[in-house]
Design a protein around this motif. Sequence first.
Motif, PDB file in Angstrom:
ATOM      1  N   VAL A   1       0.835  -1.204   0.000  1.00  0.00           N
ATOM      2  CA  VAL A   1       0.000   0.000   0.000  1.00  0.00           C
ATOM      3  C   VAL A   1       0.870   1.255   0.000  1.00  0.00           C
ATOM      4  O   VAL A   1       1.732   1.427   0.860  1.00  0.00           O
ATOM      5  CB  VAL A   1      -0.923   0.007   1.249  1.00  0.00           C
ATOM      6  CG1 VAL A   1      -1.793   1.261   1.266  1.00  0.00           C
ATOM      7  CG2 VAL A   1      -1.793  -1.240   1.292  1.00  0.00           C
ATOM      8  N   GLY A   2       0.654   2.092  -0.995  1.00  0.00           N
ATOM      9  CA  GLY A   2       1.352   3.386  -1.030  1.00  0.00           C
ATOM     10  C   GLY A   2       0.371   4.463  -0.628  1.00  0.00           C
ATOM     11  O   GLY A   2      -0.778   4.461  -1.063  1.00  0.00           O
ATOM     12  N   PHE A   3       0.824   5.352   0.235  1.00  0.00           N
ATOM     13  CA  PHE A   3      -0.085   6.395   0.724  1.00  0.00           C
ATOM     14  C   PHE A   3       0.552   7.762   0.493  1.00  0.00           C
ATOM     15  O   PHE A   3       1.570   8.086   1.100  1.00  0.00           O
ATOM     16  CB  PHE A   3      -0.348   6.161   2.218  1.00  0.00           C
ATOM     17  CG  PHE A   3      -1.601   6.841   2.709  1.00  0.00           C
ATOM     18  CD1 PHE A   3      -2.725   6.099   3.010  1.00  0.00           C
ATOM     19  CD2 PHE A   3      -1.647   8.216   2.851  1.00  0.00           C
ATOM     20  CE1 PHE A   3      -3.892   6.726   3.454  1.00  0.00           C
ATOM     21  CE2 PHE A   3      -2.800   8.846   3.289  1.00  0.00           C
ATOM     22  CZ  PHE A   3      -3.923   8.102   3.598  1.00  0.00           C
ATOM     23  N   VAL A   4      -0.045   8.519  -0.388  1.00  0.00           N
ATOM     24  CA  VAL A   4       0.478   9.865  -0.654  1.00  0.00           C
ATOM     25  C   VAL A   4      -0.367  10.854   0.147  1.00  0.00           C
ATOM     26  O   VAL A   4      -1.554  11.035  -0.124  1.00  0.00           O
ATOM     27  CB  VAL A   4       0.396  10.199  -2.158  1.00  0.00           C
ATOM     28  CG1 VAL A   4       0.961  11.585  -2.431  1.00  0.00           C
ATOM     29  CG2 VAL A   4       1.127   9.150  -2.972  1.00  0.00           C
ATOM     30  N   THR A   5       0.249  11.439   1.165  1.00  0.00           N
ATOM     31  CA  THR A   5      -0.518  12.329   2.047  1.00  0.00           C
ATOM     32  C   THR A   5      -0.748  13.684   1.387  1.00  0.00           C
ATOM     33  O   THR A   5      -0.099  14.031   0.387  1.00  0.00           O
ATOM     34  CB  THR A   5       0.234  12.543   3.375  1.00  0.00           C
ATOM     35  OG1 THR A   5       1.545  12.991   3.063  1.00  0.00           O
ATOM     36  CG2 THR A   5       0.310  11.278   4.192  1.00  0.00           C
TER      37      THR A   5
ATOM     38  N   LEU B   1      -2.991   5.027  -2.546  1.00  0.00           N
ATOM     39  CA  LEU B   1      -3.996   5.937  -1.985  1.00  0.00           C
ATOM     40  C   LEU B   1      -3.429   7.345  -1.992  1.00  0.00           C
ATOM     41  O   LEU B   1      -2.301   7.562  -1.558  1.00  0.00           O
ATOM     42  CB  LEU B   1      -4.335   5.514  -0.555  1.00  0.00           C
ATOM     43  CG  LEU B   1      -4.783   4.063  -0.398  1.00  0.00           C
ATOM     44  CD1 LEU B   1      -4.743   3.635   1.052  1.00  0.00           C
ATOM     45  CD2 LEU B   1      -6.166   3.869  -0.947  1.00  0.00           C
ATOM     46  N   LEU B   2      -4.192   8.258  -2.482  1.00  0.00           N
ATOM     47  CA  LEU B   2      -3.692   9.639  -2.575  1.00  0.00           C
ATOM     48  C   LEU B   2      -4.705  10.587  -1.943  1.00  0.00           C
ATOM     49  O   LEU B   2      -5.905  10.538  -2.257  1.00  0.00           O
ATOM     50  CB  LEU B   2      -3.485  10.046  -4.033  1.00  0.00           C
ATOM     51  CG  LEU B   2      -2.569   9.149  -4.851  1.00  0.00           C
ATOM     52  CD1 LEU B   2      -3.387   8.262  -5.774  1.00  0.00           C
ATOM     53  CD2 LEU B   2      -1.598   9.970  -5.670  1.00  0.00           C
ATOM     54  N   ASP B   3      -4.191  11.443  -1.074  1.00  0.00           N
ATOM     55  CA  ASP B   3      -5.065  12.406  -0.413  1.00  0.00           C
ATOM     56  C   ASP B   3      -4.910  13.772  -1.072  1.00  0.00           C
ATOM     57  O   ASP B   3      -3.863  14.412  -0.963  1.00  0.00           O
ATOM     58  CB  ASP B   3      -4.707  12.480   1.086  1.00  0.00           C
ATOM     59  CG  ASP B   3      -5.776  13.203   1.880  1.00  0.00           C
ATOM     60  OD1 ASP B   3      -6.839  13.511   1.304  1.00  0.00           O
ATOM     61  OD2 ASP B   3      -5.554  13.442   3.079  1.00  0.00           O
ATOM     62  N   GLU B   4      -5.935  14.187  -1.741  1.00  0.00           N
ATOM     63  CA  GLU B   4      -5.966  15.486  -2.428  1.00  0.00           C
ATOM     64  C   GLU B   4      -4.710  15.717  -3.276  1.00  0.00           C
ATOM     65  O   GLU B   4      -4.004  16.709  -3.066  1.00  0.00           O
ATOM     66  CB  GLU B   4      -6.092  16.632  -1.408  1.00  0.00           C
ATOM     67  CG  GLU B   4      -7.249  16.520  -0.468  1.00  0.00           C
ATOM     68  CD  GLU B   4      -8.532  17.114  -1.001  1.00  0.00           C
ATOM     69  OE1 GLU B   4      -8.503  17.635  -2.126  1.00  0.00           O
ATOM     70  OE2 GLU B   4      -9.539  17.016  -0.308  1.00  0.00           O
ATOM     71  N   PRO B   5      -4.407  14.855  -4.228  1.00  0.00           N
ATOM     72  CA  PRO B   5      -3.167  15.045  -4.987  1.00  0.00           C
ATOM     73  C   PRO B   5      -3.182  16.285  -5.863  1.00  0.00           C
ATOM     74  O   PRO B   5      -2.133  16.796  -6.229  1.00  0.00           O
ATOM     75  CB  PRO B   5      -3.076  13.776  -5.849  1.00  0.00           C
ATOM     76  CG  PRO B   5      -4.476  13.297  -5.981  1.00  0.00           C
ATOM     77  CD  PRO B   5      -5.178  13.712  -4.731  1.00  0.00           C
ATOM     78  N   THR B   6      -4.383  16.783  -6.189  1.00  0.00           N
ATOM     79  CA  THR B   6      -4.422  17.931  -7.108  1.00  0.00           C
ATOM     80  C   THR B   6      -4.591  19.262  -6.388  1.00  0.00           C
ATOM     81  O   THR B   6      -4.677  20.291  -7.038  1.00  0.00           O
ATOM     82  CB  THR B   6      -5.587  17.775  -8.112  1.00  0.00           C
ATOM     83  OG1 THR B   6      -6.793  17.639  -7.364  1.00  0.00           O
ATOM     84  CG2 THR B   6      -5.392  16.587  -9.023  1.00  0.00           C
ATOM     85  N   SER B   7      -4.629  19.218  -5.047  1.00  0.00           N
ATOM     86  CA  SER B   7      -4.875  20.499  -4.364  1.00  0.00           C
ATOM     87  C   SER B   7      -3.693  21.437  -4.569  1.00  0.00           C
ATOM     88  O   SER B   7      -2.529  21.038  -4.482  1.00  0.00           O
ATOM     89  CB  SER B   7      -5.134  20.288  -2.874  1.00  0.00           C
ATOM     90  OG  SER B   7      -3.958  19.896  -2.247  1.00  0.00           O
ATOM     91  N   GLY B   8      -3.980  22.649  -4.894  1.00  0.00           N
ATOM     92  CA  GLY B   8      -2.945  23.659  -5.119  1.00  0.00           C
ATOM     93  C   GLY B   8      -2.355  23.614  -6.522  1.00  0.00           C
ATOM     94  O   GLY B   8      -1.439  24.374  -6.826  1.00  0.00           O
TER      95      GLY B   8
END
Length: 626
Positions: free
Chosen positions: A167-171, A254-261
């Motif tokens: 599992v990869g987790f991109v915060t 899993l990516l948390d808001e990867p496009t924010s900003g």
Amino acid sequence: MEHVSQDEIEDLSLSPPTVGSMQIAGSNGFGHNIEFMSQAYLRNRSSEIDIEVEHDTSIAHIDQPLPIFLKFENVEYKVKINQAFSNNPVKVVVSKVASQFEHDNYKHILKGITGSINPGEILALMGPSGSGKTTLLKILGGRLHENVKGTVTYNDIPYNPALKRRVGFVTQDDVLFPQLTVEETLVFAALLRLPSKMSRRQKYERAEVIIKELGLERCRHTRIGGGLVKGVSGGERKRASIGHEILVDPSLLLLDEPTSGLDSTSANRLLQVLQGLAKMGKTIITTIHQPSSRIFHMFEKILLIAEGYPVYYGKARESMEYFSSLGFIPEIAMNPAEFLLDLATGQVNDIRVPDDLYPPQCTTEREKIVIRIGLMFYICIFWTSSSIFGAVYVFPFEKMYLVKERKADMYRLSVYYICSTLCDMVAHVVYPTFFMCMVYFMAGFKRTVQCFFLTLGATLLIAITSQGAGELFGAAVMSVRRAGMVASLILMLFLLTGGYYVQLLRRSLGVQILSRVYRQGFLRVQLVSLLCFERPNHLDRQRAFRAFGFGNARHGQSPDSGRDKLGIKARFMVPGCLRNRVGQSLIYGCVERHTYKQEATRRLGMSLFLPVLIRAIESECSSFVL
Ligand SMILES: Nc1ncnc2c1ncn2[C@@H]1O[C@H](COP(=O)(O)OP(=O)(O)OP(=O)(O)O)[C@@H](O)[C@H]1O
């Protein structure tokens, strides 16, 4: 959530029902045991997943991840609300009070979320800020266990620590060293995170492949930066973060808001990278706040969450169709993501919603007035009938005692009348007072002291005069059975023609006549009581006559003659003028000032003054009877 013990999970191949054993291997030496996959899933997907066993250098060919079929059912999550531990007593009290509003001192963050995602798909978790997207992502990534209910399975197996490296987790916040360049960051991660059985050269190659796949060649020698250190752009930093995670070839990303900003081009590019990764068989779940329509259509599935509840789960391209089938249709051209978020937040300004979505509400001032008039009419009728029927049996029962005692000259008639009226009046004052104290505030009438007491006063007057009317009917008929019948008939007659229902019945000629009779009678009695009991001067009398539509004072009755005739009872009658004022104040005060107030006054006045009419007739009759 269920967990498997350490012993169980070390050998995953023993856990699920299997269809045999097959190795998926890449150039980096990663071995994946296909037994990890469930029978059912393999049946459906084995033909779709391209399993490569050759050694190659391209990510697309060599790094086939172990496909993970993720399923989550009825996921619920709650956190205990911390009681404020503070020396400040105000804070402690506020915290305690706030926590009372939450069920069981818990804050429910996720409330029964269900869904699944296949390898090769991208699931977008959408919803307004604070809806629970990150929380769900953490649960799916095995980073949150406590207070989690429901089941989350990976190829039909619950989470276990062996899954960690899958599992990869991109915060949301990129946690990278700002002083290192992009290349150094990835090489550093490759050297530390890749298995020790891989050679140093293989690890470098792996970092190189990632740089190429994520399009980071141009900035490979640029520092990551952050804070005061100038570095790569936001999009490049985000891609470096993703590279940091996919270095170890996770099956589930899993990516948390990867496009924010990010601007829309960078966000689009990032999503293309994710699409590329999904095509390699990775299972990708990403939270996303407000994607552009282009990005929205890159997702296979979306899960829309609002305040922890699932609002929509299914194919992204079918979402609009689904909501339009429910009657939610955008009235202007809208980005589907924007439309869904508006629905989740309840902002439906530009959205047509089904008519039956909201309970009928009084929207206009007129409707509010009509509803309140209805209530006031009910109050009038309730206390009129309750007082009339409470008093109608008094004379028929007491007559023989009265006659006997009067013959013995035990007391005067006036004494009997005063005592009888006063004793009965207690109930006719106390009950309506209790009633109005509750109903007035429940009904949302105007909350001013003046209005409240005016309303209460008017209600008491209604009850007291109705008491007199009841006694009148009893005295006039002198039979318990007939008195009740006569009271009902007269009450019904005035009820129907009093002005409230007459609108509905207007077309009937009979009702029109009755209504007219009632109004004329009402006006005349008002006038009589005004002139008799208030002894107005000439000017007042003139005004009163005009007001009641009689045109001239000479049509009226002599004040003195009226008072003399009614005798002692006249003093116990509430002056008509006062009643008139109270009635008007009641309407103006409670129904609020409005252009309809004249109409409201007229209608309600008809009902409010019904007892006045009855009381006046009673005065006439009872003096005759007794
Ligand atoms: N440990 C916790 N204690 C109290 N409340 C929490 C806790 N964790 C999450 N919450 C609350 O749960 C809600 C959901 O949080 P979450 O971070 O999942 O939202 P989100 O949808 O990801 O929001 P955003 O888009 O702003 O990141 C928020 O109101 C948050 O304050």
